[in-house]
Design an enzyme around this catalytic site. Sequence first.
Site, PDB file in Angstrom:
ATOM      1  N   ASP A 355       0.908  -1.205  -0.090  1.00  0.00           N
ATOM      2  CA  ASP A 355       0.073   0.083   0.045  1.00  0.00           C
ATOM      3  C   ASP A 355       0.930   1.375   0.094  1.00  0.00           C
ATOM      4  O   ASP A 355       0.242   2.374  -0.442  1.00  0.00           O
ATOM      5  CB  ASP A 355      -0.916   0.040   1.251  1.00  0.00           C
ATOM      6  CG  ASP A 355      -1.777  -1.218   1.344  1.00  0.00           C
ATOM      7  OD1 ASP A 355      -1.420  -2.286   0.904  1.00  0.00           O
ATOM      8  OD2 ASP A 355      -3.117  -0.978   1.491  1.00  0.00           O
ATOM      9  N   GLU A 493      -6.794 -10.369  -5.609  1.00  0.00           N
ATOM     10  CA  GLU A 493      -6.558 -11.503  -4.711  1.00  0.00           C
ATOM     11  C   GLU A 493      -7.617 -12.531  -4.686  1.00  0.00           C
ATOM     12  O   GLU A 493      -7.610 -13.486  -4.118  1.00  0.00           O
ATOM     13  CB  GLU A 493      -6.747 -10.985  -3.264  1.00  0.00           C
ATOM     14  CG  GLU A 493      -5.558  -9.877  -2.695  1.00  0.00           C
ATOM     15  CD  GLU A 493      -5.361  -9.717  -1.180  1.00  0.00           C
ATOM     16  OE1 GLU A 493      -6.441  -9.677  -0.435  1.00  0.00           O
ATOM     17  OE2 GLU A 493      -4.298  -9.327  -0.879  1.00  0.00           O
ATOM     18  N   LYS A 614     -11.353  -8.724  -7.855  1.00  0.00           N
ATOM     19  CA  LYS A 614     -11.420  -7.931  -6.365  1.00  0.00           C
ATOM     20  C   LYS A 614     -11.058  -6.366  -6.639  1.00  0.00           C
ATOM     21  O   LYS A 614     -11.791  -5.581  -6.166  1.00  0.00           O
ATOM     22  CB  LYS A 614     -10.815  -8.569  -5.231  1.00  0.00           C
ATOM     23  CG  LYS A 614     -10.803  -7.902  -3.857  1.00  0.00           C
ATOM     24  CD  LYS A 614      -9.590  -8.600  -2.804  1.00  0.00           C
ATOM     25  CE  LYS A 614      -9.784  -7.873  -1.684  1.00  0.00           C
ATOM     26  NZ  LYS A 614      -8.757  -8.349  -0.697  1.00  0.00           N
ATOM     27  N   GLN A 615     -10.208  -6.313  -7.198  1.00  0.00           N
ATOM     28  CA  GLN A 615      -9.580  -5.018  -7.640  1.00  0.00           C
ATOM     29  C   GLN A 615      -8.818  -4.775  -8.913  1.00  0.00           C
ATOM     30  O   GLN A 615      -8.562  -5.861  -9.614  1.00  0.00           O
ATOM     31  CB  GLN A 615      -8.729  -4.692  -6.418  1.00  0.00           C
ATOM     32  CG  GLN A 615      -7.530  -5.501  -6.407  1.00  0.00           C
ATOM     33  CD  GLN A 615      -7.089  -5.642  -4.981  1.00  0.00           C
ATOM     34  OE1 GLN A 615      -7.087  -6.505  -4.276  1.00  0.00           O
ATOM     35  NE2 GLN A 615      -6.170  -4.852  -4.433  1.00  0.00           N
TER      36      GLN A 615
HETATM   37  C1  BGC Z   1      -6.031  -5.705  -0.852  1.00  0.00           C
HETATM   38  C2  BGC Z   1      -4.610  -5.502  -1.087  1.00  0.00           C
HETATM   39  C3  BGC Z   1      -4.026  -4.620   0.052  1.00  0.00           C
HETATM   40  C4  BGC Z   1      -4.536  -5.113   1.366  1.00  0.00           C
HETATM   41  C5  BGC Z   1      -4.161  -3.978   2.563  1.00  0.00           C
HETATM   42  C6  BGC Z   1      -6.300  -6.315   0.654  1.00  0.00           C
HETATM   43  O1  BGC Z   1      -7.648  -6.293   0.715  1.00  0.00           O
HETATM   44  O2  BGC Z   1      -6.565  -6.559  -1.594  1.00  0.00           O
HETATM   45  O3  BGC Z   1      -4.168  -4.892  -2.366  1.00  0.00           O
HETATM   46  O4  BGC Z   1      -2.724  -4.424  -0.010  1.00  0.00           O
HETATM   47  O5  BGC Z   1      -5.813  -5.182   1.510  1.00  0.00           O
HETATM   48  O6  BGC Z   1      -4.538  -2.914   2.497  1.00  0.00           O
END
Ligand code: BGC
Length: 799
Positions: A355, A493, A614-615
Amino acid sequence: MEDYCITYNDWKPEEQKLREALCTLGNGYFATRGAAEESSNDAHNYPGTYLAGGFNRATTEISGKRIENEDFVNFPNWLCLNFRPEGGEWMDLNQFKVHEYTQSLDMKKGLLIRAFRVEDSQGRCTHIQSRRLVSMHDMHLAGIEWQLTAENWSRDIELYTALDGTVTNAGVERYADLESQHLEPLNTREVDDESLLLMVRTRQSKYAVALGARTCIYHQNSKIDTLKETHQREGYIDQKHRFKLTQGEPYVIEKMVALYTSRDRASAEPSLEVCKDLKRMGRFKKIWLPHINAWEKLWRRADIGVIDGDKTQELLRLHIFHILQTVSLHSIGLDVGVPSRGLHGEAYRGHIFWDEIYIFPFLNLRFPEITYALLMYRYHRLDEARYAARQAGYKGAMFPWQSGSNGREESQEMHLNPKSGRWKPDDTHLQRHVNAAIAYNIWNYYQATDDIAFLSNFGAEMFFSIASFWASRVTYDEARDLYEIHGVVGPDEYHTSYPDSEKLGLNNNAYTNVMVAWLMQKALHIKDRIQKSRVRELMNDLNIDQQELSLWEAISKKMFVPFGENNLILQFDGYEDLKEFPWEAYRKKYDNIQRLDRVLESENDSPNRYKASKQADVLMLFYLFNLEQLKEIFRNLGHDFTQEMMERNIEYYKARTSHGSTLSRFVFSWILYKYDKKTAWQNFEKLLISDFEDIQGGTTEEGIHLGAMAGSLDLIQRVFTGIEVTEEALWIKPDLPEHVQKINLQIKYRHHWIAISVDHDKLRIAFEEGYSNKVNIGVLDQIHTFSQGEVRTFDMSGR
Ligand code: BGC
């Protein structure tokens, strides 16, 4: 909400935990949630105090398996303060009638203020006004000031003050089955008749913490004598003050607190330092004034003014406020990283993920010294990363997906799906792309600061070690004559393995592959940038020879990128074989499908089978690089890259993303901005309120989302104001959304402070001060040379 204030005008127990997280006060060294002083851990309250880097490991047996977690320790609660009329009940807002209640977070001054009137079962009304701070000036100090007025009663009052070291980690329900006892009591003691001392230590990491509290009562500005009674038990010390109170007269109660740990610099011993401070620190006002002053200085550097006639301004300030409470100038003397959920709760166990890549752009252009300290957190864990690479059979350094105290992999082995109640292995730790994010962060810190000393002394060593790792991690496909990366997980993820495969990891995650190609090319660039003698040293120390350098170059040009039909960049090899996900049916079936992984697992299914992310994954590339840079990276790899291709990919993945991470909205807002401002703005609005309104339903109370908060600020500076740091100049190409009338901000670019103000008609740039005489600033498409003190205004109306 006023510009610098968040105010709640009611007492809503069910919202209290969210408000606690949002009203956390901290200074980068420690932080305490905005829980009510009189509350303790129960269904609606969770007072929590966290120390930067305050970890402890513990083992738990789950489903017959012993697993070890490194947790973010909830340290002793120093807030405890309460009262009762002699023989009456202790104040409890859930039992008393609450006639008026306001709670406000004054972000300008770093104060949490509460004002309320309560009535007990005997009809006795009391008015309390409280102010609390965690000093930004002296990181060891905190204080509470209560002004208490008995409105319709007059008799003896008992005041209760305590330090509670019996707390456990209970802030995240999903972790309830895990070992939660991280503290062991060391000592309690009465320092003098108004000061208490508590010492505890973490059970495994042996982190000793001393807390001291001095509680005094004043009437008409003079300290009054009270009858005191102190009680001590293991890990807990309290004191009762009894005094006669006159109806209608305000009494001021001050609880002044000092906190030291066994890891502090310039310290003889924590309890000794606490006692020293208790004697020296004076009244609340004495620590209040330098604290406000420290915040004033921070705001002068950090504020971003946005006029849009909406709540944007306050929310942006909330985000700035929480970033600076999590990592501050105090971080410089600490060995800490930036935890993705702040120092605000126990979620993700205070771990450090990738992050940083979202948080550093805000810090780089204002507090590069903080980024430096946070990059050094990685540097100090380089040996552990080397060991991890070696153990896995690779060269160089392999940083962990989740990092904590000493830099080993801290990803949890098992996690609980609260939806199904099942413990499942956590398969996300193969996100090796964190080893591209760190390299990217080093390069961008250098770009913003021109700190060649850092690059040469530390940055290059990390960068080359990461490049070496990837060079040993790739495989060469002879038929394709290309390099590939197998068995990893990308940023998304939801995809950790192929459907029905037992083997973890996917092949050729496009994001990872492109990042690795980029970093190889940058590693060679850095090699040419720093001193030759330093390069020789590094090559010698890191065992890098000419042959390896040729391999770096080959990888930068011959990395495989999976493409599908119509120039679609496939998230990974085999993505096209996955099934389309029935989005509409699931939106009908469930209220919220952001966490699709949990929904599907509860149905004995898995997102691994679907084209559902997810993202942002592939799309991360369009956030990290601009179109020109992308064209160059892809050209190097033998592909054409066009704006049209980018838009096609965005549209494709937009329809297949659940935004199960708050980071996702931010990236979408960014990448959509150039060609779909409406949707970009909608995403930006969601991003702004994602913690304030807890749009994921219950996650913010466990800790804020620092990446998303910082992302919202980065959008203002890099997208709306159009600031871009490149090798040759600082570019400013404003592109204001129609909702925004004006943006004011200042940035620190390579030792220069530059103030920028932009509206739809003009752009004003002032080179305020700096350490050199001239600076190159590119406006729209022309480079101008600014001298110190120079102010220029550019016409924007024709754009
Ligand atoms: C996200 C990751 C992130 C982590 C911590 C997860 O839900 O998928 O990309 O680094 O949260 O914020």
